[in-house]
Design an enzyme around this catalytic site. Structure first.
Site, mmCIF file in Angstrom:
data_model
loop_
_atom_site.group_PDB
_atom_site.id
_atom_site.type_symbol
_atom_site.label_atom_id
_atom_site.label_comp_id
_atom_site.label_asym_id
_atom_site.label_seq_id
_atom_site.Cartn_x
_atom_site.Cartn_y
_atom_site.Cartn_z
ATOM 1 N N HIS A 84 4.182 -14.376 -4.808
ATOM 2 C CA HIS A 84 4.314 -14.192 -3.372
ATOM 3 C C HIS A 84 2.958 -14.436 -2.712
ATOM 4 O O HIS A 84 1.913 -14.431 -3.387
ATOM 5 C CB HIS A 84 4.818 -12.783 -3.061
ATOM 6 N N GLY A 111 6.786 -24.493 -5.146
ATOM 7 C CA GLY A 111 5.960 -25.525 -4.522
ATOM 8 C C GLY A 111 4.527 -25.177 -4.198
ATOM 9 O O GLY A 111 3.586 -25.773 -4.743
ATOM 10 N N THR A 112 4.323 -24.219 -3.297
ATOM 11 C CA THR A 112 2.965 -23.901 -2.851
ATOM 12 C C THR A 112 2.123 -23.335 -3.990
ATOM 13 O O THR A 112 0.957 -23.716 -4.173
ATOM 14 C CB THR A 112 3.014 -22.884 -1.688
ATOM 15 N N THR A 113 2.702 -22.431 -4.760
ATOM 16 C CA THR A 113 1.976 -21.813 -5.874
ATOM 17 C C THR A 113 1.550 -22.858 -6.895
ATOM 18 O O THR A 113 0.407 -22.864 -7.367
ATOM 19 C CB THR A 113 2.847 -20.736 -6.550
ATOM 20 N N GLY A 131 9.303 -21.159 -2.534
ATOM 21 C CA GLY A 131 10.246 -20.066 -2.762
ATOM 22 C C GLY A 131 11.243 -19.836 -1.630
ATOM 23 O O GLY A 131 12.458 -19.815 -1.858
ATOM 24 N N ASP A 136 12.873 -20.568 -5.962
ATOM 25 C CA ASP A 136 13.262 -19.552 -6.947
ATOM 26 C C ASP A 136 14.633 -19.871 -7.547
ATOM 27 O O ASP A 136 14.859 -19.691 -8.748
ATOM 28 C CB ASP A 136 13.282 -18.165 -6.303
ATOM 29 N N ASP A 156 5.074 -9.212 -4.793
ATOM 30 C CA ASP A 156 4.415 -8.287 -3.856
ATOM 31 C C ASP A 156 5.416 -7.193 -3.482
ATOM 32 O O ASP A 156 6.338 -7.433 -2.696
ATOM 33 C CB ASP A 156 3.957 -9.054 -2.619
ATOM 34 N N HIS A 163 13.242 -14.332 1.493
ATOM 35 C CA HIS A 163 14.133 -14.886 0.467
ATOM 36 C C HIS A 163 14.363 -13.876 -0.663
ATOM 37 O O HIS A 163 14.559 -14.251 -1.823
ATOM 38 C CB HIS A 163 13.552 -16.184 -0.092
ATOM 39 N N ASP A 166 17.111 -14.433 -3.137
ATOM 40 C CA ASP A 166 16.828 -15.472 -4.132
ATOM 41 C C ASP A 166 16.007 -14.899 -5.291
ATOM 42 O O ASP A 166 16.230 -15.242 -6.463
ATOM 43 C CB ASP A 166 16.060 -16.631 -3.500
ATOM 44 N N ARG A 172 17.730 -11.613 -12.058
ATOM 45 C CA ARG A 172 18.992 -11.306 -12.740
ATOM 46 C C ARG A 172 19.311 -12.351 -13.802
ATOM 47 O O ARG A 172 19.681 -12.018 -14.935
ATOM 48 C CB ARG A 172 20.133 -11.221 -11.726
#
Length: 219
Positions: A84, A111-113, A131, A136, A156, A163, A166, A172
């Site tokens: 996050h 993407g960003t991570t 995300g 995710d 976080d 999201h 998601d 899960r």
């Protein structure tokens, strides 16, 4: 002369008794050694039989129980890296500290991570969507396809996420497929330093194909 003969006879008698005692002790020692060897051999043979019996029992259980199948996580693992926004810098630092280990495996992430990790550490990380835009869910789908073995997700807990459904779906499906997942740095440290990181790992998961067939037959 008679005194000397008597003395010799007496001494011979003593030597004879000593020899008898020593012989008796030797026989007792050999008997104990034989018993110890037999006992040890019996324990070893028993352990081998128990191990063989356990292996055969597992084989029989797997044959009889079609509800589960065995999957193998290879030596080179497919690792998903997710964080996050408030945890991205922490994940980047963790990746940098463990880059020597991570570079041995296949890396992907939202993407960003993924982009930030590659830019800051030089590690090649395949990026999916961000995300909040479905990244995710994409990684969750890769778990179902058997293309993700390991997840490091620095979440976080103090900030609401748009999201969040998601994220819950991803966690899960990871649990359903028995995928190791670290939700914080401490857990990630324990997991990445495990001896299993460089070994194959077999684990049993639900045989969903069998479940689908059974469900289809009853509806």
């Amino acid at each position: 002369m008679g005194l000397r003969v008597s003395t010799c006879i007496y001494e011979l008698g003593i030597y004879s008794e000593i020899l008898k005692i020593l012989h008796k002790k030797r026989l007792t020692f050999l008997y104990k050694c034989d018993n110890l060897q037999v006992h040890s051999k019996s324990k070893i043979d028993g352990a081998k039989e128990d191990c063989t019996d356990a292996q055969e029992l597992r084989k029989e259980n797997r044959k009889m129980n079609k509800d589960f199948i065995t999957l193998t996580i290879g030596r080179q693992k497919n690792i998903a890296l997710i964080a996050h926004d408030q945890k991205k810098q922490e994940l980047i630092s963790w990746c940098y500290e463990n880059s020597d280990i991570l570079k041995k495996h296949f890396l992907c992430g939202t993407g960003t991570t993924a982009k930030m990790i590659t830019d800051k550490t030089g590690l090649p990380v395949k990026g999916y969507s961000s995300g909040p835009l479905g990244g995710d869910l994409q990684i969750g789908a890769k778990i179902v396809e058997g293309r993700i073995d390991f997840i490091v997700f620095f979440s976080d807990p103090l900030t609401a996420q748009p999201h969040d459904p998601d994220v819950k779906a991803l966690l899960r499906v990871a649990e359903v497929y028995d995928i190791p997942i670290a939700n914080n740095k401490a857990t990630a440290d324990f997991m990445i330093t495990s001896a299993l990181m460089d070994q194959e790992y077999n684990h049993d998961v639900v045989n969903f194909r069998q479940k689908i067939e059974e469900r289809a037959a009853t509806l």
